[in-house]
Design a protein around this motif. Structure first.
Motif, PDB file in Angstrom:
ATOM      1  N   ASP A 151      -1.714  -3.424  14.285  1.00  0.00           N
ATOM      2  CA  ASP A 151      -0.304  -3.001  14.287  1.00  0.00           C
ATOM      3  C   ASP A 151       0.615  -4.085  13.742  1.00  0.00           C
ATOM      4  N   HIS A 152       0.113  -4.907  12.807  1.00  0.00           N
ATOM      5  CA  HIS A 152       0.921  -5.995  12.254  1.00  0.00           C
ATOM      6  C   HIS A 152       1.771  -5.498  11.082  1.00  0.00           C
ATOM      7  N   LEU A 153       2.927  -6.130  10.889  1.00  0.00           N
ATOM      8  CA  LEU A 153       3.788  -5.820   9.756  1.00  0.00           C
ATOM      9  C   LEU A 153       3.161  -6.346   8.466  1.00  0.00           C
ATOM     10  N   LEU A 154       3.071  -5.490   7.453  1.00  0.00           N
ATOM     11  CA  LEU A 154       2.552  -5.853   6.140  1.00  0.00           C
ATOM     12  C   LEU A 154       3.643  -5.611   5.095  1.00  0.00           C
ATOM     13  N   HIS A 155       3.774  -6.514   4.134  1.00  0.00           N
ATOM     14  CA  HIS A 155       4.813  -6.363   3.115  1.00  0.00           C
ATOM     15  C   HIS A 155       4.407  -5.356   2.050  1.00  0.00           C
ATOM     16  N   GLY A 156       3.193  -5.451   1.550  1.00  0.00           N
ATOM     17  CA  GLY A 156       2.678  -4.480   0.597  1.00  0.00           C
ATOM     18  C   GLY A 156       2.884  -4.824  -0.867  1.00  0.00           C
ATOM     19  N   ASP A 157       3.768  -5.782  -1.169  1.00  0.00           N
ATOM     20  CA  ASP A 157       4.025  -6.129  -2.576  1.00  0.00           C
ATOM     21  C   ASP A 157       4.449  -7.598  -2.670  1.00  0.00           C
ATOM     22  N   PHE A 158       3.684  -8.446  -2.018  1.00  0.00           N
ATOM     23  CA  PHE A 158       4.042  -9.855  -1.836  1.00  0.00           C
ATOM     24  C   PHE A 158       3.529 -10.659  -3.036  1.00  0.00           C
ATOM     25  N   HIS A 159       4.413 -10.887  -4.013  1.00  0.00           N
ATOM     26  CA  HIS A 159       4.032 -11.628  -5.218  1.00  0.00           C
ATOM     27  C   HIS A 159       5.168 -12.546  -5.651  1.00  0.00           C
ATOM     28  N   ILE A 160       4.906 -13.365  -6.656  1.00  0.00           N
ATOM     29  CA  ILE A 160       5.815 -14.468  -6.982  1.00  0.00           C
ATOM     30  C   ILE A 160       7.155 -14.029  -7.576  1.00  0.00           C
ATOM     31  N   ASP A 161       7.293 -12.757  -7.960  1.00  0.00           N
ATOM     32  CA  ASP A 161       8.603 -12.272  -8.407  1.00  0.00           C
ATOM     33  C   ASP A 161       9.387 -11.623  -7.272  1.00  0.00           C
ATOM     34  N   ASN A 162       8.753 -11.429  -6.127  1.00  0.00           N
ATOM     35  CA  ASN A 162       9.439 -10.828  -4.974  1.00  0.00           C
ATOM     36  C   ASN A 162       9.790 -11.862  -3.906  1.00  0.00           C
ATOM     37  N   LEU A 196      12.146 -15.291  -3.388  1.00  0.00           N
ATOM     38  CA  LEU A 196      13.186 -16.172  -3.947  1.00  0.00           C
ATOM     39  C   LEU A 196      13.110 -17.555  -3.316  1.00  0.00           C
ATOM     40  N   LEU A 197      13.332 -18.545  -4.139  1.00  0.00           N
ATOM     41  CA  LEU A 197      13.490 -19.914  -3.658  1.00  0.00           C
ATOM     42  C   LEU A 197      14.981 -20.195  -3.604  1.00  0.00           C
ATOM     43  N   SER A 198      15.535 -20.209  -2.395  1.00  0.00           N
ATOM     44  CA  SER A 198      16.963 -20.438  -2.198  1.00  0.00           C
ATOM     45  C   SER A 198      17.180 -21.829  -1.599  1.00  0.00           C
ATOM     46  N   GLU A 199      18.430 -22.211  -1.443  1.00  0.00           N
ATOM     47  CA  GLU A 199      18.731 -23.515  -0.833  1.00  0.00           C
ATOM     48  C   GLU A 199      18.199 -23.593   0.588  1.00  0.00           C
ATOM     49  N   GLY A 200      18.122 -22.451   1.260  1.00  0.00           N
ATOM     50  CA  GLY A 200      17.655 -22.440   2.642  1.00  0.00           C
ATOM     51  C   GLY A 200      16.160 -22.224   2.792  1.00  0.00           C
ATOM     52  N   GLY A 201      15.438 -22.087   1.672  1.00  0.00           N
ATOM     53  CA  GLY A 201      13.998 -21.867   1.725  1.00  0.00           C
ATOM     54  C   GLY A 201      13.603 -20.580   1.027  1.00  0.00           C
ATOM     55  N   LEU A 202      12.414 -20.101   1.288  1.00  0.00           N
ATOM     56  CA  LEU A 202      11.909 -18.894   0.646  1.00  0.00           C
ATOM     57  C   LEU A 202      12.461 -17.641   1.325  1.00  0.00           C
ATOM     58  N   VAL A 203      12.767 -16.632   0.501  1.00  0.00           N
ATOM     59  CA  VAL A 203      13.338 -15.375   0.995  1.00  0.00           C
ATOM     60  C   VAL A 203      12.540 -14.215   0.401  1.00  0.00           C
ATOM     61  N   ILE A 204      12.165 -13.258   1.241  1.00  0.00           N
ATOM     62  CA  ILE A 204      11.350 -12.116   0.817  1.00  0.00           C
ATOM     63  C   ILE A 204      12.255 -10.975   0.358  1.00  0.00           C
ATOM     64  N   LEU A 205      11.909 -10.391  -0.791  1.00  0.00           N
ATOM     65  CA  LEU A 205      12.615  -9.231  -1.318  1.00  0.00           C
ATOM     66  C   LEU A 205      11.704  -8.000  -1.307  1.00  0.00           C
ATOM     67  N   ASP A 206      12.312  -6.811  -1.433  1.00  0.00           N
ATOM     68  CA  ASP A 206      11.635  -5.556  -1.778  1.00  0.00           C
ATOM     69  C   ASP A 206      10.576  -5.126  -0.765  1.00  0.00           C
ATOM     70  N   TRP A 207      11.016  -4.380   0.246  1.00  0.00           N
ATOM     71  CA  TRP A 207      10.140  -3.914   1.323  1.00  0.00           C
ATOM     72  C   TRP A 207       9.706  -2.466   1.134  1.00  0.00           C
ATOM     73  N   ALA A 208       9.810  -1.926  -0.079  1.00  0.00           N
ATOM     74  CA  ALA A 208       9.544  -0.499  -0.288  1.00  0.00           C
ATOM     75  C   ALA A 208       8.093  -0.119  -0.025  1.00  0.00           C
ATOM     76  N   LYS A 209       7.163  -1.071  -0.084  1.00  0.00           N
ATOM     77  CA  LYS A 209       5.749  -0.761   0.129  1.00  0.00           C
ATOM     78  C   LYS A 209       5.245  -1.273   1.478  1.00  0.00           C
ATOM     79  N   ALA A 210       6.150  -1.543   2.381  1.00  0.00           N
ATOM     80  CA  ALA A 210       5.765  -2.069   3.693  1.00  0.00           C
ATOM     81  C   ALA A 210       4.928  -1.052   4.473  1.00  0.00           C
ATOM     82  N   ALA A 211       4.097  -1.575   5.369  1.00  0.00           N
ATOM     83  CA  ALA A 211       3.225  -0.731   6.185  1.00  0.00           C
ATOM     84  C   ALA A 211       2.824  -1.500   7.434  1.00  0.00           C
TER      85      ALA A 211
END
Length: 271
Positions: A151-162, A164-179
């Motif tokens: 029952d763990h959260l999965l992103h589904g599309d976790f790749h280097i274009d999704n 972001l490297l921001s000033e505060g660290g890494l940020v995950i985008l695009d959860w459309a394929k989550a499961a």
């Protein structure tokens, strides 16, 4: 509601499912292409809000609107560059960024959740509608049903274009394929996207992508405790499911990878 794209909006990116524009005032708008289903948009909204509630490093949509009758989501703007762009600018940072990316993926997988579709249902649908022969589909779906439930959260599309490297660290985008499901399935897909996803496929880049996929996989296993054997269990069905909609990148290498995974699981091969 917007009748058209704003004349002062700046295009930030264009993908298979959407275009993203900077609107100003700290907001961006993601406009979906007409072919994108309502289910996919609702899934992105639900998963992004869930991830935000779990204090993961991401952003949730502020508002759903339409632009020239196309569905769209307004997000807070996050300043930064993708990991892909960061590595292109500073290639020697790749190993460190891949380790950070693996740790971020593990932080997603540590979350037990409910209310999303299961990864098994996603894989079964993609295998069913994919191009593999029926006998292989039936064998693979029987194999899939015997794999571990979780029952763990999965992103589904976790790749280097999704990511972001921001000033505060890494940020995950695009959860459309989550499961929801076994983290090993998501880790296999992330490794596979690194190796065979969209992007350059010249000889030098191919060598780098194979190295990066291996580095990401090892870093994830080190930080998560997930074993190579656990990932190998999911590899044949994750790869077979991808046949439904994968980009035509490194086709021969991918089919060798797929057949090796199927053979290792005792399943019939495609080629």
């Amino acid at each position: 509601m917007f009748d058209q794209i704003g004349s002062d909006w700046t295009l930030l990116g264009r993908g298979k499912s959407s275009e993203v524009f900077r609107m100003g005032d700290g907001e961006v708008i993601k406009i979906f292409h007409p072919a994108v289903s309502e289910d996919m948009i609702e899934r992105e909204v639900a998963a992004a809000r869930l991830a935000t509630s779990l204090r993961l490093s991401t952003a949730a949509p502020r508002l759903r609107v339409t632009v020239a009758r196309n569905s769209a989501l307004i997000y807070p703007e996050i300043s930064g560059v993708s990991i892909a762009a960061a590595i292109r600018k500073k290639p020697l940072s790749a190993a460190s960024l891949l380790r950070d990316m693996a740790a971020l993926l593990h932080s997603v997988h540590r979350q037990p959740v409910s209310g999303l579709r299961t990864v098994k249902s996603v894989l079964q649908t993609d295998i069913d509608y994919g191009p593999a022969p029926d006998a292989i589909k039936r064998a693979a779906i029987d194999y899939l049903q015997a794999l571990p439930e979780a029952d763990h959260l999965l992103h589904g599309d976790f790749h280097i274009d999704n990511i972001l490297l921001s000033e505060g660290g890494l940020v995950i985008l695009d959860w459309a394929k989550a499961a929801i499901g076994d983290p090993a399935a998501d880790a296999v897909r992330s490794e596979m996207l690194m190796r065979f996803g969209e992007g350059p496929a010249d000889a030098i880049t191919t060598l780098w992508r194979d190295w990066a996929a291996g580095r990401l996989g090892r870093a994830y296993r080190d930080v998560s405790g997930v074993s190579q054997d656990q990932m190998s269990l999911w590899r044949p069905v994750v790869a077979l499911a991808w046949l439904r909609a994968r980009p035509p990148v490194r086709n021969r290498a991918f089919h060798r990878y797929l057949d090796q995974a199927l053979r290792s699981a005792g399943l019939p091969t495609v080629n």
